[in-house]
Design a protein around this motif. Structure first.
Motif, PDB file in Angstrom:
ATOM      1  N   ARG A 278       3.461 -14.979 -11.913  1.00  0.00           N
ATOM      2  CA  ARG A 278       1.125 -14.865 -11.705  1.00  0.00           C
ATOM      3  C   ARG A 278       0.822 -13.718 -11.789  1.00  0.00           C
ATOM      4  NH1 ARG A 278      -0.018 -14.840  -5.424  1.00  0.00           N
ATOM      5  NH2 ARG A 278       1.180 -13.312  -5.969  1.00  0.00           N
ATOM      6  N   PRO A 279      -0.155 -14.094 -13.237  1.00  0.00           N
ATOM      7  CA  PRO A 279      -0.685 -13.392 -13.799  1.00  0.00           C
ATOM      8  C   PRO A 279      -1.815 -12.665 -12.818  1.00  0.00           C
ATOM      9  CG  PRO A 279      -1.515 -14.843 -14.729  1.00  0.00           C
ATOM     10  CD  PRO A 279      -0.196 -15.242 -14.058  1.00  0.00           C
ATOM     11  N   GLY A 280      -2.334 -10.739 -13.512  1.00  0.00           N
ATOM     12  CA  GLY A 280      -3.369 -10.310 -12.850  1.00  0.00           C
ATOM     13  C   GLY A 280      -2.567  -8.511 -11.834  1.00  0.00           C
ATOM     14  N   VAL A 281      -3.399  -8.094 -11.951  1.00  0.00           N
ATOM     15  CA  VAL A 281      -3.222  -6.898 -11.495  1.00  0.00           C
ATOM     16  C   VAL A 281      -2.838  -6.271 -10.305  1.00  0.00           C
ATOM     17  CG1 VAL A 281      -5.339  -5.784 -11.947  1.00  0.00           C
ATOM     18  CG2 VAL A 281      -3.268  -4.124 -12.151  1.00  0.00           C
ATOM     19  N   ALA A 282      -3.898  -6.812  -9.363  1.00  0.00           N
ATOM     20  CA  ALA A 282      -4.258  -7.444  -8.198  1.00  0.00           C
ATOM     21  C   ALA A 282      -2.431  -7.285  -7.857  1.00  0.00           C
ATOM     22  CB  ALA A 282      -5.294  -8.050  -7.330  1.00  0.00           C
ATOM     23  N   ASN A 283      -2.341  -9.026  -8.297  1.00  0.00           N
ATOM     24  CA  ASN A 283      -1.208 -10.429  -7.657  1.00  0.00           C
ATOM     25  C   ASN A 283       0.260  -8.928  -8.087  1.00  0.00           C
ATOM     26  OD1 ASN A 283      -1.781 -12.384  -7.178  1.00  0.00           O
ATOM     27  ND2 ASN A 283      -2.267 -12.722  -9.219  1.00  0.00           N
ATOM     28  N   ALA A 284       0.284  -8.552  -9.444  1.00  0.00           N
ATOM     29  CA  ALA A 284       1.346  -7.360  -9.614  1.00  0.00           C
ATOM     30  C   ALA A 284       1.653  -6.501  -8.290  1.00  0.00           C
ATOM     31  CB  ALA A 284       1.666  -6.343 -10.414  1.00  0.00           C
ATOM     32  N   ARG A 285       0.467  -5.664  -8.173  1.00  0.00           N
ATOM     33  CA  ARG A 285       0.445  -4.589  -7.376  1.00  0.00           C
ATOM     34  C   ARG A 285       0.720  -4.828  -5.801  1.00  0.00           C
ATOM     35  NH1 ARG A 285      -1.583   0.051  -9.312  1.00  0.00           N
ATOM     36  NH2 ARG A 285      -3.178  -0.434 -11.080  1.00  0.00           N
ATOM     37  N   ASN A 286      -0.210  -6.556  -5.147  1.00  0.00           N
ATOM     38  CA  ASN A 286       0.658  -6.432  -3.959  1.00  0.00           C
ATOM     39  C   ASN A 286       1.873  -6.857  -3.818  1.00  0.00           C
ATOM     40  OD1 ASN A 286      -2.038  -6.946  -2.673  1.00  0.00           O
ATOM     41  ND2 ASN A 286      -2.678  -8.016  -3.600  1.00  0.00           N
ATOM     42  N   ALA A 287       2.643  -7.478  -4.372  1.00  0.00           N
ATOM     43  CA  ALA A 287       4.163  -8.009  -5.024  1.00  0.00           C
ATOM     44  C   ALA A 287       5.380  -7.089  -4.894  1.00  0.00           C
ATOM     45  CB  ALA A 287       4.561  -8.910  -6.323  1.00  0.00           C
ATOM     46  N   ALA A 288       4.411  -5.771  -5.412  1.00  0.00           N
ATOM     47  CA  ALA A 288       5.452  -4.949  -5.479  1.00  0.00           C
ATOM     48  C   ALA A 288       5.153  -3.903  -4.040  1.00  0.00           C
ATOM     49  CB  ALA A 288       5.186  -3.425  -6.449  1.00  0.00           C
ATOM     50  N   MET A 289       3.794  -4.253  -3.247  1.00  0.00           N
ATOM     51  CA  MET A 289       3.397  -4.094  -2.061  1.00  0.00           C
ATOM     52  C   MET A 289       4.234  -4.209  -1.076  1.00  0.00           C
ATOM     53  SD  MET A 289       1.470  -0.850  -1.732  1.00  0.00           S
ATOM     54  CE  MET A 289       0.387  -0.638  -0.048  1.00  0.00           C
ATOM     55  N   ALA A 290       4.722  -5.764  -1.162  1.00  0.00           N
ATOM     56  CA  ALA A 290       5.430  -6.125  -0.293  1.00  0.00           C
ATOM     57  C   ALA A 290       6.558  -5.956   0.034  1.00  0.00           C
ATOM     58  CB  ALA A 290       5.218  -8.432  -1.085  1.00  0.00           C
ATOM     59  N   LYS A 291       6.918  -5.055  -1.121  1.00  0.00           N
ATOM     60  CA  LYS A 291       8.644  -5.453  -1.382  1.00  0.00           C
ATOM     61  C   LYS A 291       8.954  -3.607  -0.558  1.00  0.00           C
ATOM     62  CE  LYS A 291      10.811  -9.367  -2.930  1.00  0.00           C
ATOM     63  NZ  LYS A 291      12.037 -10.004  -1.553  1.00  0.00           N
ATOM     64  N   ALA A 292       7.666  -3.033  -1.293  1.00  0.00           N
ATOM     65  CA  ALA A 292       8.285  -1.486  -1.268  1.00  0.00           C
ATOM     66  C   ALA A 292       7.994  -1.478   0.734  1.00  0.00           C
ATOM     67  CB  ALA A 292       7.484  -1.029  -1.265  1.00  0.00           C
ATOM     68  N   ARG A 293       8.936  -0.242   0.788  1.00  0.00           N
ATOM     69  CA  ARG A 293       9.562   0.100   2.194  1.00  0.00           C
ATOM     70  C   ARG A 293       9.221   1.458   2.645  1.00  0.00           C
ATOM     71  NH1 ARG A 293      16.160  -0.139   2.264  1.00  0.00           N
ATOM     72  NH2 ARG A 293      14.738   1.036   0.063  1.00  0.00           N
ATOM     73  N   GLY A 294       8.135   2.154   1.511  1.00  0.00           N
ATOM     74  CA  GLY A 294       7.606   3.333   2.061  1.00  0.00           C
ATOM     75  C   GLY A 294       6.639   3.337   3.329  1.00  0.00           C
ATOM     76  N   ASP A 295       6.410   4.340   3.450  1.00  0.00           N
ATOM     77  CA  ASP A 295       5.651   4.979   4.274  1.00  0.00           C
ATOM     78  C   ASP A 295       4.055   5.365   3.609  1.00  0.00           C
ATOM     79  OD1 ASP A 295       7.194   5.212   7.129  1.00  0.00           O
ATOM     80  OD2 ASP A 295       8.228   6.487   6.031  1.00  0.00           O
TER      81      ASP A 295
END
Length: 311
Positions: free
Chosen positions: A72-89
């Motif tokens: 899905r195009p969009g910089v917010a979509n991209a950042r949120n998709a990464a955040m959903a997979k990230a495990r960091g504090d």
């Protein structure tokens, strides 16, 4: 005391060379235990164009590398998709046209710990190729973030997401903090940080946590930077309009400031252009930002992000 985990996130869209440089610079970080790190590469192309490269990078990495394909195009979509997979504090953002020196992440983490900051920002140093001569000083300045200079500490304002460290527990939404309304125009980070600031978040500046920025060649033109300056100018007025309820007094104030800024610096830029002044591009930039403050709504919005490839 448990050592916090850090997720390094690099959003990318059809910039394989830049992605490789940015990712490999994270592999060389010093002063941080690799066992506490992971890299999340989020590919915002329609097709998974960065997947093969990410597999190659994963084989070289001293810590896990996670590939996320967000079609899905969009910089917010991209950042949120990464955040959903990230495990960091903590989440450290690096752009795919940036390169981090070896002590970058350690410097961000040190400032975060010293000031108990929710978000830490570092400087960006624009770097143009040797062949760029015309407007070189302006172009390198444009792609830089001088920020608060050499003084480390708490600040009462915020910068963009590239070269930043976020404390996950401080975010309004731990997995999708970026608003989709900014997908195509950018400023999703401004919207997030503005909301966090209103809620009392602590921001800090880490002068030692600097990165290089190497803009792609087609961005090293006045056509691109002045249009981008106009879009940046739209930010403060748009932010007031996006509040609930809209801050109409703030909108009016920024629009008046914009008219004055566009008029004064537009006239000065015209005069400097006539005499080929080396300050011409800098002044034109200020005029464009002023115009953006005034012309910020619907038909004047410029879409820099999430655009699909030509067919």
């Amino acid at each position: 005391m448990t050592t916090p985990r850090v997720s390094l996130i690099i959003p990318t869209q059809r910039r394989l060379d830049g992605l490789a440089t940015a990712a490999r610079s994270t592999f060389l970080q010093t002063g941080v235990d690799p066992a506490t790190l992971e890299l999340v590469v989020v590919d915002n192309d329609q097709v998974p164009s960065a997947e093969a490269l990410t597999r190659t990078l994963a084989a070289e990495a001293p810590f896990p590398v996670v590939y996320v394909h967000e079609a899905r195009p969009g910089v917010a979509n991209a950042r949120n998709a990464a955040m959903a997979k990230a495990r960091g504090d903590f989440i450290a953002f690096l752009d795919d046209d940036e390169e981090a020196p070896a002590g970058w992440l350690a410097a961000l983490l040190a400032v975060q710990a010293r000031y108990d900051a929710d978000v830490v920002f570092g400087p960006v140093r624009g770097r143009a190729p040797a062949g760029v001569v015309k407007h070189r000083a302006y172009l390198e300045w444009f792609f830089s973030r001088v920020g608060d200079g050499p003084a480390e500490g708490l600040i009462d304002h915020y910068y963009g997401c590239g070269d930043s460290l976020l404390r996950r527990a401080s975010l309004p939404d731990a997995k999708a903090p970026f608003s989709a309304i900014r997908n195509h125009i950018g400023g999703e980070d401004d919207l997030l940080f503005g909301g966090m600031q209103a809620a009392g978040a602590r921001f800090a500046w880490a002068p030692a946590a600097w990165v290089w920025e190497d803009p792609v060649p087609n961005r090293l033109t006045l056509d691109y930077t002045i249009a981008r300056a106009f879009a940046y100018g739209q930010g403060p007025t748009s932010h007031c309009a996006a509040q609930t309820p809209p801050d109409r007094v703030g909108m009016a104030r920024w629009m008046v400031i914009g008219v004055l800024q566009a008029g004064v610096f537009g006239l000065l830029a015209g005069l400097q252009g006539l005499v080929s002044s080396p300050r011409f591009a800098f002044t034109l930039d200020r005029a464009a930002r002023g115009l953006g403050k005034t012309l910020w709504w619907g038909p004047f919005k410029i879409h820099f992000y999430g655009l699909r490839a030509p067919t």
